[in-house]
Design an enzyme around this catalytic site. Structure first.
Site, PDB file in Angstrom:
ATOM      1  N   ASP A 145       0.812  -1.222   0.000  1.00  0.00           N
ATOM      2  CA  ASP A 145       0.000   0.000   0.000  1.00  0.00           C
ATOM      3  C   ASP A 145       0.847   1.274   0.000  1.00  0.00           C
ATOM      4  O   ASP A 145       0.367   2.344   0.371  1.00  0.00           O
ATOM      5  CB  ASP A 145      -0.970   0.034   1.198  1.00  0.00           C
ATOM      6  CG  ASP A 145      -1.949  -1.123   1.163  1.00  0.00           C
ATOM      7  OD1 ASP A 145      -2.236  -1.622   0.052  1.00  0.00           O
ATOM      8  OD2 ASP A 145      -2.436  -1.533   2.229  1.00  0.00           O
ATOM      9  N   GLU A 146       2.095   1.170  -0.396  1.00  0.00           N
ATOM     10  CA  GLU A 146       2.957   2.353  -0.362  1.00  0.00           C
ATOM     11  C   GLU A 146       3.518   2.736  -1.725  1.00  0.00           C
ATOM     12  O   GLU A 146       4.397   3.595  -1.810  1.00  0.00           O
ATOM     13  CB  GLU A 146       4.089   2.157   0.654  1.00  0.00           C
ATOM     14  CG  GLU A 146       3.544   2.079   2.068  1.00  0.00           C
ATOM     15  CD  GLU A 146       4.634   2.076   3.129  1.00  0.00           C
ATOM     16  OE1 GLU A 146       5.801   2.315   2.791  1.00  0.00           O
ATOM     17  OE2 GLU A 146       4.273   1.819   4.299  1.00  0.00           O
TER      18      GLU A 146
END
Lengths: 279, 279, 279, 279
Positions: free
Chosen positions: C223-224
């Site tokens: 999620d980065e």
């Protein structure tokens, strides 16, 4: 347990909420959602109540009618999905969106068939196993003749709502009258701006910085029926009428689906030329 | 005629709306606005009612308390503008926005004074003839010492709310506790994203496409209190941390004003770490 | 005439636009769209140019490379629709949205197949005559073993992009590395808020007033990865985690489609952990 | 170092960007921002370039004019803040917003004075030490007579722009002509919807679900000049015309400030009845 939906329209007077909630409580019914609105201009009272519990709604309607002022309208909505017929033309996006929502069980309606004056959407309907009726409109033909063929399809299904999903033909007052309050249209502009034909072309010519879409009930006055939902997106000088139309389709389908969801969940009252919406 | 505002929090049970509206109706009071919410998780019942009419509210509160379940909280809001103290630092935009709104009679509050740890906003407060207190915080000084000087100013005014309008200092738990439920802060991010210091710098580093602002009640846990209002604006790769901050100020002041308006109109219930808002 | 798309990344120096436009003009090619960006922090120069006209692009790339600073990357995009493979799980809305967009010719990509660890989306893919591969992941099985079966499907198609359309499994660094820069994911929150599992549950617990969705490139850090597109919708205290999820689906599919359109039209540069987008 | 802003309007032809960037590069000037647009309908070419560096801009303009097609307009903007005069009436919010922005140094303009046909905003202007001219318009008086008194104030200041900040009077074609391209108005609707008087009343009557505001250049055709910026907010059936007006003020002031910022930063080209904006 699916709640019952009770809809009340009445001339306002003090104590109406108390009266209604009292009758509901006396039957050991439990309110799970409740909304009221009093129109300060018309003095109309509107109430939408969801309740769960045992006793017979028919009887309840009678008791409420007796207790409410003369002129009150009381209704408990039948607990089954609404039946709809979709009217399309050549553009697939709104029709496809509704077909997908039914397939995905995202909105609780039953699409009985798709009717179009062009054959192009037939394969789309076929993907979802929905009957498709091609009802062409000859240029020489008058509207009433075409509509009588539409009506013969509609009569076979007796739908709750007719959904104009970019159906590009103007309906006669007779047709509108026959299905009064049951026809929902998506117009590709932020009404009342750019009513009529080619709204994106009009928007381009005017140089607006925002375009929109409007879902409304159809009345005899073209593009002037009660508005249910509207939405907008930004545009710039770099948009052409064509690219506005492309991006506009994104909100057309969203606004139509939003409006239809509100309508089939019985969240929309019509009052004069406006809607009162409990969402 | 300014309506009275009745606020009820109670454990839910069937018939509460009926009970409350009955007591109001029995006194010939007329409900002009009404909102209820039952939290399906906590079972809490929240009701906000505006009514007009004659008999004494104090007495009404007593009758309602007797009629409602044990644990119910009933309150009728005093009918005068809320007093607030604004805490600023160096940035003028939020402070100026609130001063202008009072001068323009856009929100019905009374700004008693502006307190800041920097002197720079003094001329701004002077433009609006609002007392300004410069309470500097020496680096060597501990927070409690600084806050005791803040408290001595606050005590002179006894405000309903303390509004942190880009006040950049962290408050001690003791201070927060003392003014529990009365401190409103604007945080310059879309919380819980980018809590803590320099949120625009964090947003820039992360490469987000949207930035936001959050107004919330202040609790002991930094940036974790109940959220009242949030808003966002789009950004692109062309934004720097500095230009994000510039554009972000536009929503910071709007979100703070929105939240404050909701709070001083008694539209906000706090339930656990959340807000329930009747707007 | 479909324009060629020229993509340049280079260390910045004065005169780059002049150099590039000069070489294009010398070949009687006509620029129809142009965007440049210089990152003030990294000093990177990014240029996207659409041009039409006759002479051979391969040769053009060579000439541009010679004329540009060392380290410049020059690319002319092949003029055919991008091939994509969609990864789904159980939720149909994002997968259906992409299938419909291809069927309606709304985005110019070619969906080669749908892969899922659950069989439930098979009928949906079948409606659109798209091959479906059920690649179940046994609980006992390690990720690498499962992914090797995914890879064997991917290898048959050699897609340009892998689109995770609510594919709920975390990928191994080895898998991500293998398809580096080619995996696009839709995350059901406004990242970096609520990364990880059950973001709507987290949003509900936190009491936010806005929820969002984020499309991003997948990197090894969950999620980065670089964010491509984000959007948000308002929610209230009346939303449950479940109703947030229902309404959130509306923006998930829109944000994923927006991001994918930008990527397949070669409008997205990745620079560090950010995107630079020419739209 | 504040960049110079170069503005070019020209009939399009291949190689224009190359020509312009070449002349800039030959003088060792460094481009820091650049935008171009070719209108596919009119064939107009628009370019806005920010550059820094030494040699004389006047000379540069001459060289560019020679190199560009006949009919090209080349301009380098003087490097000082724009002077503006604000026209108000009774409503304070837009006037106050601009005064605060100048006081906070949020926009780089110089408010020379406020002119109003009503005295009510005088104390507001006084708070910010800005000259205020009360130029009342007697009902019996014709517009030209009133405007001649306005003009005598304007002539003393020779502003770059006249900003109609809820100035509710219609200007004569003679006045508009005299200050052609220099008058910016905020209209309290989403134009072209609800042009003319009382737009919120019209919006209420129509039952729209969204209201808006539009900033535009004033031309002889009332409410039909080139649009610079627009924004909208949602409304519901519960809004009255009055509450629409209250909430609408929030976007009126934002849209006016946005538009004015774009104009004074020389980001707005007017082309026919549209604007081309490089932001």
């Amino acid at each position: 347990l699916i709640p019952h939906v009770l809809l009340i329209t009445s001339p306002d007077q003090p104590g109406l909420i108390h009266t209604v909630t009292g009758i509901i409580a006396s039957r050991q019914l439990n309110i799970v959602a409740n909304g009221e609105f009093v129109d300060p201009v018309t003095g109309g009272f509107f109430m939408r109540t969801e309740f769960v519990g045992g006793s017979g709604p028919a009887d309840l309607v009678l008791e409420l009618r007796k207790a409410l002022p003369a002129g009150a309208d009381v209704r408990i909505v039948p607990q089954h999905p609404k039946n709809i017929i979709i009217f399309g033309s050549k553009e697939p996006h709104c029709v496809a969106d509704l077909l997908v929502r039914q397939a995905n069980a995202e909105i609780d309606f039953n699409i009985q068939c798709v009717i179009s004056n062009h054959p192009v959407l037939e394969p789309l309907a076929a993907r979802f196993n929905i009957p498709f009726f091609h009802v062409p409109a000859a240029e020489s033909e008058d509207r009433t003749a075409h509509e009588s063929r539409l009506i013969s399809v509609i009569e076979r299904y007796r739908p709750d709502y007719l959904v104009l999903a970019k159906y590009m033909r103007v309906l006669t007052p007779q047709f509108v009258d026959r299905f009064c309050g049951k026809i929902i249209n998506i117009h590709h502009s932020f009404l009342p701006a750019f009513a009529g034909a080619q709204p994106y072309r009009q928007a381009y010519e005017r140089g607006v910085k925002i375009i929109g879409a409007t879902a409304h009930f159809v009345t005899e006055a073209l593009d002037e029926g009660p508005i249910i939902a509207q939405s907008v997106i930004p545009v710039t000088h770099a948009h052409t009428a064509k690219s506005m139309a492309q991006e506009g389709r994104e909100i057309e389908k969203i606004v139509l689906a939003q409006a239809l969801k509100l309508v089939i969940e019985d969240r929309v009252f019509v009052s004069g030329n406006k809607t009162i919406i409990f969402d």
